[in-house]
Design a protein around this motif. Structure first.
Motif, short mmCIF file in Angstrom:
data_model
loop_
_atom_site.label_atom_id
_atom_site.label_comp_id
_atom_site.label_asym_id
_atom_site.label_seq_id
_atom_site.Cartn_x
_atom_site.Cartn_y
_atom_site.Cartn_z
N LYS A 110 -34.81 -3.92 2.04
CA LYS A 110 -35.64 -3.16 2.98
C LYS A 110 -37.02 -3.01 2.34
CE LYS A 110 -35.61 1.20 5.58
NZ LYS A 110 -36.67 2.05 5.02
N THR A 111 -38.03 -3.55 3.02
CA THR A 111 -39.38 -3.47 2.46
C THR A 111 -40.27 -2.71 3.43
OG1 THR A 111 -40.49 -5.36 3.52
CG2 THR A 111 -39.01 -5.87 1.69
N ASP A 112 -41.48 -2.40 2.98
CA ASP A 112 -42.40 -1.70 3.89
C ASP A 112 -42.97 -2.64 4.95
OD1 ASP A 112 -43.94 -3.09 2.08
OD2 ASP A 112 -45.03 -1.34 1.32
N ARG A 113 -42.53 -3.93 4.95
CA ARG A 113 -42.93 -4.86 6.02
C ARG A 113 -41.73 -5.32 6.85
NH1 ARG A 113 -47.11 -8.53 2.54
NH2 ARG A 113 -48.06 -6.73 1.53
N GLY A 114 -40.61 -4.66 6.73
CA GLY A 114 -39.42 -5.04 7.49
C GLY A 114 -38.29 -5.40 6.55
N LEU A 115 -37.16 -5.84 7.14
CA LEU A 115 -36.00 -6.20 6.32
C LEU A 115 -36.08 -7.69 5.98
CD1 LEU A 115 -33.09 -4.50 8.34
CD2 LEU A 115 -34.53 -3.49 6.54
N LEU A 116 -36.04 -8.00 4.69
CA LEU A 116 -35.93 -9.40 4.29
C LEU A 116 -34.43 -9.69 4.20
CD1 LEU A 116 -37.08 -12.11 3.40
CD2 LEU A 116 -37.01 -11.27 1.05
N ILE A 117 -33.98 -10.52 5.16
CA ILE A 117 -32.55 -10.74 5.35
C ILE A 117 -32.12 -12.08 4.78
CG2 ILE A 117 -30.86 -11.15 7.19
CD1 ILE A 117 -32.29 -9.16 8.86
N PHE A 118 -31.02 -12.08 4.05
CA PHE A 118 -30.42 -13.31 3.53
C PHE A 118 -29.18 -13.57 4.37
CE2 PHE A 118 -32.81 -13.79 -0.47
CZ PHE A 118 -33.47 -12.57 -0.49
N ARG A 119 -29.23 -14.63 5.20
CA ARG A 119 -28.12 -14.92 6.11
C ARG A 119 -27.42 -16.20 5.70
NH1 ARG A 119 -31.15 -15.71 11.55
NH2 ARG A 119 -29.04 -15.82 12.39
N GLU A 120 -26.16 -16.33 6.16
CA GLU A 120 -25.46 -17.60 5.98
C GLU A 120 -24.92 -18.04 7.33
OE1 GLU A 120 -23.57 -18.63 2.05
OE2 GLU A 120 -23.27 -16.48 2.18
N LEU A 121 -25.39 -19.22 7.78
CA LEU A 121 -25.10 -19.65 9.14
C LEU A 121 -23.79 -20.41 9.30
CD1 LEU A 121 -28.60 -20.76 10.44
CD2 LEU A 121 -27.58 -18.50 10.37
N SER A 122 -23.08 -20.66 8.24
CA SER A 122 -21.80 -21.34 8.43
C SER A 122 -20.75 -20.67 7.56
CB SER A 122 -21.91 -22.83 8.09
OG SER A 122 -21.60 -23.04 6.74
N THR A 123 -19.52 -21.11 7.73
CA THR A 123 -18.44 -20.51 6.95
C THR A 123 -18.42 -21.07 5.53
OG1 THR A 123 -17.05 -22.17 7.96
CG2 THR A 123 -16.93 -19.95 8.88
N LYS A 124 -19.14 -22.19 5.33
CA LYS A 124 -19.25 -22.71 3.96
C LYS A 124 -20.22 -21.82 3.21
CE LYS A 124 -18.68 -27.59 5.07
NZ LYS A 124 -19.43 -28.80 5.39
N LYS A 125 -19.71 -21.03 2.31
CA LYS A 125 -20.59 -20.07 1.63
C LYS A 125 -21.20 -20.71 0.39
CE LYS A 125 -19.47 -16.95 4.62
NZ LYS A 125 -20.36 -16.84 5.78
N THR A 126 -22.37 -21.29 0.56
CA THR A 126 -22.95 -22.02 -0.57
C THR A 126 -24.29 -21.45 -1.02
OG1 THR A 126 -23.78 -23.58 1.05
CG2 THR A 126 -21.79 -24.22 -0.12
N ALA A 127 -24.81 -20.45 -0.30
CA ALA A 127 -26.08 -19.85 -0.73
C ALA A 127 -25.80 -18.94 -1.93
CB ALA A 127 -26.70 -19.05 0.41
N GLY A 128 -26.80 -18.76 -2.77
CA GLY A 128 -26.58 -17.91 -3.93
C GLY A 128 -27.84 -17.21 -4.39
N ILE A 129 -27.66 -15.99 -4.91
CA ILE A 129 -28.77 -15.20 -5.43
C ILE A 129 -28.40 -14.73 -6.83
CG2 ILE A 129 -30.06 -13.05 -5.17
CD1 ILE A 129 -29.46 -13.16 -2.20
N HIS A 130 -29.33 -14.91 -7.76
CA HIS A 130 -29.15 -14.37 -9.12
C HIS A 130 -30.29 -13.41 -9.38
CE1 HIS A 130 -26.78 -18.04 -9.50
NE2 HIS A 130 -26.24 -17.53 -10.59
N LEU A 131 -30.01 -12.35 -10.11
CA LEU A 131 -31.08 -11.46 -10.55
C LEU A 131 -31.15 -11.56 -12.07
CD1 LEU A 131 -33.08 -9.48 -9.29
CD2 LEU A 131 -31.49 -7.64 -9.85
N THR A 132 -32.36 -11.77 -12.59
CA THR A 132 -32.50 -11.99 -14.03
C THR A 132 -33.88 -11.53 -14.51
OG1 THR A 132 -32.58 -13.71 -15.75
CG2 THR A 132 -33.22 -14.38 -13.55
N GLU A 133 -33.98 -11.24 -15.79
CA GLU A 133 -35.30 -10.92 -16.34
C GLU A 133 -36.05 -12.19 -16.72
OE1 GLU A 133 -34.23 -8.13 -19.36
OE2 GLU A 133 -33.85 -6.57 -17.87
N ASN A 134 -35.31 -13.31 -16.84
CA ASN A 134 -35.95 -14.57 -17.22
C ASN A 134 -35.19 -15.76 -16.63
OD1 ASN A 134 -37.16 -16.74 -18.39
ND2 ASN A 134 -36.72 -16.15 -20.51
N PRO A 135 -35.73 -16.34 -15.55
CA PRO A 135 -35.01 -17.45 -14.90
C PRO A 135 -34.73 -18.62 -15.83
CG PRO A 135 -36.95 -16.80 -13.61
CD PRO A 135 -37.01 -16.04 -14.90
#
Ligand SMILES: [Zn+2]
Length: 274
Positions: free
Chosen positions: A102-127
């Protein structure tokens, strides 16, 4: 409804580059007020916890191969859309939302359009410490992707040049769609073993990689404007998925060869395939 994703379409460098540019235009400076995780499988890391993003702002966006790094005050969210991931900026989450900021410009949404769950998010201090980022080869649009680099790296490789181009450790950003048009533009057979490429072909491959990717970025920007919902609509490509159509250069019929679970497209005359 999700038909176009069932064939395993994957974003490649041009789609990811346009997404990065549009994120930059629309979200730089936006502040994160809250984080909501509805389908936790999209989150591929546990530390730092995603709530650490609350109060941070988007400083910059960077692309590496098919990944985007969201730089947020010393924390980096590393995103890969996989076969089905789509980003969106909306007022309310959709049913297929896995995660949103939730940002001050709206919701930045991460969606997955198929049942194949292949999207991924990592949080790190150093990519750079993430193993899959360390394994990436030079970015296809980097100045370091030079004819000399290509020549050195092809020296011992016997596989088809088509498959080498898709190897993210050789060069990052190219997949099974753009590899077809790059080799068509370079007039090189997709089935030629990498180490057999002549110096002239290496020069041509280098030039064609840049030109095909840059043209695609321009075409995608024309199609999508500043939208974040970039899909793999690649009608502008010349041989990819153009089976049985005439080659615009020589008039010969574009052929395809089935390989594993996809197809390789080429013009037999322009690319010297017998
Ligand atoms: Zn042709």
């Amino acid at each position: 409804m999700v038909k176009s994703y069932s064939g395993g379409m994957m974003p490649e460098l041009p789609e990811v580059e346009v997404l990065k540019r549009n994120l930059k235009k629309r979200l730089t400076g936006a502040r994160i007020e809250d984080v909501s995780i509805t389908k936790p499988h999209i989150l591929k890391s546990v530390k730092p916890h995603f709530t650490a993003l609350i109060g941070k702002s988007f400083k910059d966006f960077e692309r590496r191969g098919k990944y985007i790094f969201f730089d947020m005050d010393g924390l980096f969210l590393v995103y890969h859309g996989g076969l089905s991931g789509i980003l969106d900026l909306r007022d309310v989450p959709t049913r297929d939302t896995s995660f949103y900021l939730k940002t001050d410009r709206g919701l930045l949404i991460f969606r997955e359009l198929s049942t194949k769950k292949t999207a991924g998010i990592h949080l790190t201090e150093n990519p750079e410490t993430l193993p899959f980022i360390r394994k990436l080869g030079i970015d296809a649009l980097s100045v370091d992707f030079s004819p000399d680099y290509i020549k050195n790296r092809l020296r011992r490789r016997r596989e088809w040049i088509f498959n080498i181009l898709r190897d993210q450790g050789f060069v990052s950003g190219i997949g099974r769609a753009y590899a077809n048009d790059i080799l068509f533009e370079a007039k090189i057979s997709p089935f030629k073993p990498g180490k057999r490429l002549t110096d002239g072909e290496i020069e041509s491959l280098h030039y064609s990689t840049r030109i095909v990717l840059k043209r695609a970025i321009e075409a995608i920007e024309r199609l999508y404007g500043d939208s974040l919902e970039i899909k793999e609509k690649r009608d502008f490509l010349i041989v990819y998925r153009k089976k049985d159509q005439p080659c615009p250069v020589c008039g010969d019929t574009i052929q395809w060869k089935s390989y594993r679970d996809y197809a390789i497209y080429y013009c037999p005359s322009c690319q010297g395939v017998e």
